[in-house]
Structures are given as C-alpha cells and as structure tokens.
Design an enzyme around this catalytic site. Structure first.
Site, PDB file in Angstrom:
ATOM      1  N   SER A   5      62.064  64.957 -99.504  1.00  0.00           N
ATOM      2  CA  SER A   5      61.528  65.063 -98.145  1.00  0.00           C
ATOM      3  C   SER A   5      60.045  65.365 -98.232  1.00  0.00           C
ATOM      4  O   SER A   5      59.562  65.871 -99.253  1.00  0.00           O
ATOM      5  CB  SER A   5      62.234  66.189 -97.393  1.00  0.00           C
ATOM      6  OG  SER A   5      61.520  66.581 -96.239  1.00  0.00           O
TER       7      SER A   5
ATOM      8  N   TYR B  25      63.768  75.632 -98.204  1.00  0.00           N
ATOM      9  CA  TYR B  25      63.945  74.187 -98.055  1.00  0.00           C
ATOM     10  C   TYR B  25      62.929  73.434 -98.899  1.00  0.00           C
ATOM     11  O   TYR B  25      63.270  72.484 -99.616  1.00  0.00           O
ATOM     12  CB  TYR B  25      63.800  73.800 -96.581  1.00  0.00           C
ATOM     13  CG  TYR B  25      63.947  72.313 -96.332  1.00  0.00           C
ATOM     14  CD1 TYR B  25      65.170  71.673 -96.519  1.00  0.00           C
ATOM     15  CD2 TYR B  25      62.863  71.550 -95.905  1.00  0.00           C
ATOM     16  CE1 TYR B  25      65.306  70.313 -96.297  1.00  0.00           C
ATOM     17  CE2 TYR B  25      62.990  70.187 -95.675  1.00  0.00           C
ATOM     18  CZ  TYR B  25      64.216  69.575 -95.870  1.00  0.00           C
ATOM     19  OH  TYR B  25      64.340  68.217 -95.651  1.00  0.00           O
TER      20      TYR B  25
END
Length: 325
Positions: A159, A185
C-alpha cells in the site's frame, strides 16, 4: 535477470480494470490462490481470473460470508483459512500441496488496516501478524506447489501506507512503545514490500518470482475500522457523512483497484523480472523518503539488507525456517 525499480511504460494506467488487463488472455490450466478473495478488490481479482479460465481457490476465515459474496462466481473453490492461526495456515497449505496441483500464482490480498490494538495468543500485534507473518507462513507452506508450477509468481499487496514508516525490528509488536494504528499499518505494508523483495532474491533460481504493489486508494471493507474523522481526512466522506463517489475523491473503483495485482500475477511484461514494487499496472518509480508525492516506493521498502533482516525475524518469531530448495 535483476530488474531496476523504474516504470516500463506498460500501456496501462490508473483507470485500467482487472478485466482489461486480461483482455484476450486464456488462463486455462492456470492455478491461483487469492487470499482476501471474498472481499473488496479480492472479489474482482477472482472474477477476472475465473473469466479468463483460471482455476481459483479462495481461502476464507468466514466461509458463510465467502459463499454469499462469491455466489455469482460458482467456479471459485472455497477453503477454510485463518491467517491469524498458524495451525489453520499449515492445514490449508498441506491440503493444497497434497492435492498435487501446481500453484502458478499466490495473490496475498487479505489484510487489516488501522484497527485498534489487538494481540493474538502469541502476543503478536494483529496487523503485523496478519498482513505479514500470516502470509509469510502461508507462502512457506505452499512452496512445494509453487515449485511444481515451474514458473510461478507471489504477489504481495502492499500500500502507499508503506510511506508512513519502516519496520521497527526492535519492537514490531508494540511491546515497549505506544500503539499507533497507522504506524502499525505502515510497518506491515513496508513488510509486504520487503518480503517480496527477499522472496524474489531467494526463489528466482527455482522459477518463482515475487512482486509487491499499491492497488490504489479504494473505498472497501478495509476501512471498517476508520472513524468518520479518518474518512473525512482522506476525503472519502463529506462534511455530512455521505460517501463521496470516485470521481469526487479521486479514488479508484474496485475494478480498477484489482487491476495491478492481476497485472503482477499474469502480465508477460513482467516475465524475467521480480522483486519490484508496482502501481497503476506498471513498475513504480523509486522516490526519496521525503518525497511529497503519493506515488513511488520509499527507500526503506526497497532496502535489501532490511529485507533479509525481516526474513530472519519472521523465521525467528514463527519458530519456522522457510526453506527454499
């Protein structure tokens, strides 16, 4: 051969869909596993592969939800798998390997994002454990099937969140530092990129190549842990809480979001290449750590020494050697 981290000018782009990537392709005889294949961009990935003739296995923790989500793709084969449970991972991998089927592509699309602090029975932080360690263990278990394919790819869905931070090798599970859902994350997405880099280095001699990618900003179930404030900050909802359409947010549609992982999994343009981070159906440019742009891969996610260190840390934490031979 080793591929530089620079765009190929593939002819595809931001608006390309998974179906367009596979236009005219015949994937009969092609075997794939897509984790997260019953949610978000995973569903569109499965749909595109099946339409092109591939045999696709979708491992799922919630089989009832998977059946409902994939009811219009009856060709998809469902299997039970919980990426947070090593025994479940081992059992799934053993069943697949025992079937005698090759595995031409493993797409690691499952993941969690910015959730509250949760720990599993080992004390591992959930995002790092699921997004990285679960997929590391799964790939290790499926290694015989990947080798059996003779030419296989492992696609690790990272990501743009990797730009948040590098992996904290001293405290990946927040045992000694305050938990931050976005730091957690970010390091898990950096780990996805580093895993692909090191897997490709180790496995290329056996015909297995690995890639990581940013699928694009997409509004899917992945945002279920985000607060309205989080969603407003990224422009996903307006001031009154209404969801903004892609043409307003600049986000991708789900079909566009699935395109890059399908491209990494199947494109002949990547034959002989590997270990690179991709976006918009092309190899992404390498950028500096202080780049203000969303595009590109940061230095800490393409660091070969960090990739080797992550591999060793993963084996240590899992108590398992990922033997490639």
């Amino acid at each position: 051969m080793r591929t530089e981290q620079s765009p190929l000018n593939s002819g595809f782009g931001f608006h390309t869909t998974a179906e367009q990537v596979l236009a005219g392709r015949d994937l009969r005889g092609f075997h794939a596993i897509v984790t997260g294949g019953y949610s978000g961009i995973g569903v569109e990935t499965v749909r595109a592969l099946v339409r092109a003739g591939a045999r696709v296995v979708v491992p799922a923790r919630d089989l009832d939800k998977a059946r409902r989500t994939l009811r219009d793709i009856p060709e998809a084969e469902l299997e039970r798998l919980d990426l947070g449970d090593p025994e479940s991972i081992d059992a799934f991998a053993a069943r697949y390997v025992a079937s005698g089927r090759p595995l031409h592509v493993l797409i690691q699309s499952a993941g969690v994002m910015a959730c509250p602090l949760e720990r599993d029975g080992r004390g591992f932080e959930r995002q790092f454990a699921t997004n990285h360690l679960g997929h590391f263990l799964l790939t290790a278990g499926l290694w015989p099937a990947l080798r059996r394919a003779e030419a296989a790819r492992v696609v690790s869905v990272s990501s743009l969140g990797h730009r948040i931070c590098a992996v904290d090798f001293d405290d990946p599970h927040f045992a000694h530092r305050p938990y931050d859902k976005w730091i957690a994350y970010g390091q898990s997405k950096t780990a996805n990129a580093l895993f692909a880099l090191e897997l490709d280095r180790r496995a290329r001699g056996h015909g297995v190549r690995a890639f990581s990618l940013h699928p694009g900003e997409i509004l899917t179930d992945l945002v279920r842990h985000l607060s309205p404030e989080d969603l407003r900050r990224v422009g996903a909802i307006d001031a009154t809480g209404n969801i903004q359409p892609p043409e307003v947010t600049g986000f991708k549609t789900v079909a566009q979001g699935a395109a890059t992982q399908v491209w990494c999994a199947t494109s002949p343009q990547l034959d002989g290449r590997g270990g690179v981070y991709c976006e918009d159906c092309d190899i992404a440019p390498a950028v500096g750590g202080d780049s203000p742009e969303k595009r590109g891969v940061r230095p800490w996610a393409r660091d070969a020494a960090a990739a080797r260190r992550l591999w060793e840390l993963s084996e240590q934490q899992l108590g398992r050697e990922f033997f490639i031979g």
